[in-house]
Design a protein around this motif. Structure first.
Motif, PDB file in Angstrom:
ATOM      1  N   ILE A 148       0.858  -1.187   0.000  1.00 23.93           N
ATOM      2  CA  ILE A 148       0.000   0.000   0.000  1.00 23.93           C
ATOM      3  C   ILE A 148       0.896   1.239   0.000  1.00 23.93           C
ATOM      4  CG2 ILE A 148      -1.721   1.307   1.301  1.00 23.93           C
ATOM      5  CD1 ILE A 148      -2.556  -1.349   2.576  1.00 23.93           C
ATOM      6  N   ASN A 149       0.529   2.223  -0.796  1.00 26.51           N
ATOM      7  CA  ASN A 149       1.232   3.504  -0.775  1.00 26.51           C
ATOM      8  C   ASN A 149       0.184   4.595  -0.577  1.00 26.51           C
ATOM      9  OD1 ASN A 149       2.581   5.905  -1.221  1.00 26.51           O
ATOM     10  ND2 ASN A 149       3.757   5.112  -2.962  1.00 26.51           N
ATOM     11  N   PRO A 150       0.200   5.283   0.581  1.00 26.09           N
ATOM     12  CA  PRO A 150      -0.811   6.300   0.838  1.00 26.09           C
ATOM     13  C   PRO A 150      -0.595   7.591   0.055  1.00 26.09           C
ATOM     14  CG  PRO A 150       0.749   6.236   2.627  1.00 26.09           C
ATOM     15  CD  PRO A 150       1.116   5.117   1.698  1.00 26.09           C
ATOM     16  N   GLY A 151       0.473   7.654  -0.714  1.00 24.82           N
ATOM     17  CA  GLY A 151       0.764   8.838  -1.518  1.00 24.82           C
ATOM     18  C   GLY A 151       2.131   9.407  -1.179  1.00 24.82           C
ATOM     19  N   GLU A 152       2.823   9.870  -2.202  1.00 19.14           N
ATOM     20  CA  GLU A 152       4.181  10.401  -2.035  1.00 19.14           C
ATOM     21  C   GLU A 152       4.218  11.628  -1.128  1.00 19.14           C
ATOM     22  OE1 GLU A 152       6.788   8.665  -3.060  1.00 19.14           O
ATOM     23  OE2 GLU A 152       5.354   7.225  -3.865  1.00 19.14           O
ATOM     24  N   VAL A 153       3.118  12.349  -1.023  1.00 18.48           N
ATOM     25  CA  VAL A 153       3.068  13.557  -0.225  1.00 18.48           C
ATOM     26  C   VAL A 153       3.428  13.288   1.251  1.00 18.48           C
ATOM     27  CG1 VAL A 153       0.594  13.395   0.262  1.00 18.48           C
ATOM     28  CG2 VAL A 153       1.709  15.635   0.266  1.00 18.48           C
ATOM     29  N   PHE A 154       3.156  12.054   1.740  1.00 17.86           N
ATOM     30  CA  PHE A 154       3.436  11.720   3.137  1.00 17.86           C
ATOM     31  C   PHE A 154       4.894  11.343   3.376  1.00 17.86           C
ATOM     32  CE2 PHE A 154      -1.130  10.849   2.693  1.00 17.86           C
ATOM     33  CZ  PHE A 154      -1.603  11.716   3.662  1.00 17.86           C
ATOM     34  N   GLU A 155       5.614  10.961   2.323  1.00 14.37           N
ATOM     35  CA  GLU A 155       7.029  10.620   2.379  1.00 14.37           C
ATOM     36  C   GLU A 155       7.349   9.444   3.298  1.00 14.37           C
ATOM     37  OE1 GLU A 155       9.758  13.947   2.593  1.00 14.37           O
ATOM     38  OE2 GLU A 155       8.242  15.284   1.749  1.00 14.37           O
ATOM     39  N   TYR A 156       6.460   8.438   3.346  1.00 12.59           N
ATOM     40  CA  TYR A 156       6.752   7.228   4.115  1.00 12.59           C
ATOM     41  C   TYR A 156       7.871   6.454   3.435  1.00 12.59           C
ATOM     42  CZ  TYR A 156       2.545   7.512   7.014  1.00 12.59           C
ATOM     43  OH  TYR A 156       1.595   7.891   7.915  1.00 12.59           O
ATOM     44  N   SER A 157       8.849   5.990   4.206  1.00 14.39           N
ATOM     45  CA  SER A 157       9.845   5.072   3.662  1.00 14.39           C
ATOM     46  C   SER A 157       9.402   3.631   3.900  1.00 14.39           C
ATOM     47  CB  SER A 157      11.225   5.324   4.276  1.00 14.39           C
ATOM     48  OG  SER A 157      11.161   5.314   5.678  1.00 14.39           O
TER      49      SER A 157
END
Length: 165
Positions: A148-157
């Motif tokens: 899952i990728n919540p969106g690049e805006v959050f910058e989760y690694s």
């Protein structure tokens, strides 16, 4: 409580269950759990997720390599009306069923596999461990989803979601 963790703590514990249905338990050398059976556990470190922390802690304390398959629950409390003490409790399974236990002697007196009967009625388990072993936890776990990728805006690694199927 030696290291300064601030006033909000996050720990991770593992209910590691082998093919015989036995739970991996430890007897710590320190804290309120000194000398009683409890789960392998420890604090989440900077730069790791709670589920990564439990895999690391189980390996450090017992030598057992495991994988997280689900989230069982959350233990949360406040110590002396000041410290928020929280622990994510994960369901884990050993990667190698024949791997031998090797304890972290600086932290533990002992580690071993115990049956649910031994945990519940043996008289040496922590309150939390006894309570958990008395219930059918595996049926109630939240399952892990990694892709899952919540969106690049959050910058989760790293990002994982645990939910009920």
């Amino acid at each position: 409580m030696g290291r300064d963790r601030g006033k909000v703590w996050l720990g991770a514990a593992g209910v590691v269950i082998n093919a015989n249905g036995q739970w991996l338990v430890v007897k710590k050398r320190y804290s309120g759990l000194k000398g009683v059976w409890s789960l392998p556990a420890g604090f989440v470190k900077e730069g790791e997720t709670a589920d990564e922390a439990v895999v690391r802690e189980v390996k450090e304390e017992t030598g057992i390599e495991c994988e997280v398959t689900g989230l069982i629950g959350l233990r949360t409390g406040v110590i002396r009306e000041v410290i928020s003490d929280n622990m994510a409790i994960f369901y884990c399974k050993p990667i190698d069923p024949d791997q031998k236990i090797t304890i972290q002697e600086s932290e533990l007196f002992e580690a071993k596999w115990l049956s649910i009967e031994e945990i519940v009625h043996g008289g040496e388990a922590s309150v939390m461990l006894r309570e958990m072993a008395s219930n059918e936890l595996v049926k109630h776990q939240l399952f892990r989803k990694d892709d899952i990728n919540p969106g690049e805006v959050f910058e989760y690694s790293t990002y994982r979601l645990f939910f009920n199927n």
